[in-house]
Design an enzyme around this catalytic site. Sequence first.
Site, PDB file in Angstrom:
ATOM      1  N   THR A  36      34.951  41.540  34.884  1.00 37.42           N
ATOM      2  CA  THR A  36      35.093  40.242  34.235  1.00 37.42           C
ATOM      3  C   THR A  36      35.513  39.215  35.276  1.00 37.42           C
ATOM      4  O   THR A  36      36.384  39.469  36.091  1.00 37.42           O
ATOM      5  CB  THR A  36      36.144  40.303  33.117  1.00 37.42           C
ATOM      6  OG1 THR A  36      35.740  41.300  32.180  1.00 37.42           O
ATOM      7  CG2 THR A  36      36.272  38.965  32.406  1.00 37.42           C
ATOM      8  N   PHE A  38      36.925  35.288  35.972  1.00 35.75           N
ATOM      9  CA  PHE A  38      37.650  34.195  35.346  1.00 35.75           C
ATOM     10  C   PHE A  38      37.461  32.956  36.194  1.00 35.75           C
ATOM     11  O   PHE A  38      37.433  33.024  37.420  1.00 35.75           O
ATOM     12  CB  PHE A  38      39.133  34.549  35.201  1.00 35.75           C
ATOM     13  CG  PHE A  38      39.330  35.734  34.305  1.00 35.75           C
ATOM     14  CD1 PHE A  38      39.414  35.562  32.939  1.00 35.75           C
ATOM     15  CD2 PHE A  38      39.373  37.010  34.821  1.00 35.75           C
ATOM     16  CE1 PHE A  38      39.564  36.643  32.103  1.00 35.75           C
ATOM     17  CE2 PHE A  38      39.521  38.106  33.999  1.00 35.75           C
ATOM     18  CZ  PHE A  38      39.620  37.926  32.629  1.00 35.75           C
TER      19      PHE A  38
END
Length: 139
Positions: A36, A38
């Site tokens: 992931t 960010f």
Amino acid sequence: GGKRWGVGGGGSRRAADLYGLHVYDEGIQDDTSNVTRFLALSREPIPPTNSVDKPYKTSIACSLKEGPGALFKALACFSLRDINMTKIESRPMRTNPVTSTGAKQSMQFSYLFYIDIEANMADENTQNALRHLNESATF
């Protein structure tokens, strides 16, 4: 601020601990190799604030003017300044994905390029590369 209902986010347990957030579920990925990313969005460049040895990663999106060597010229903006490019992807433009050009009206696809570079936007070298890229970009 107070508690906000109906708002959620994905992140690490460390992020939850740092910001005093509650973890509702863990291991939600459908593939254990998922990573992931960010993002920190800003209208102005954010100067480096940590002493981590890892370089900053900056993601940009652009579309290029049609012509021979257009992609080469765009990528050279980074190479000439020793800025490492770690990723490039292209997708057809959502608006006007196909254009007609020339006397014979040949059809060409218009692409949006997503590029990741190891650089900080506050760095003058990076700003010069992006100014140079802007000369051959339509977006």
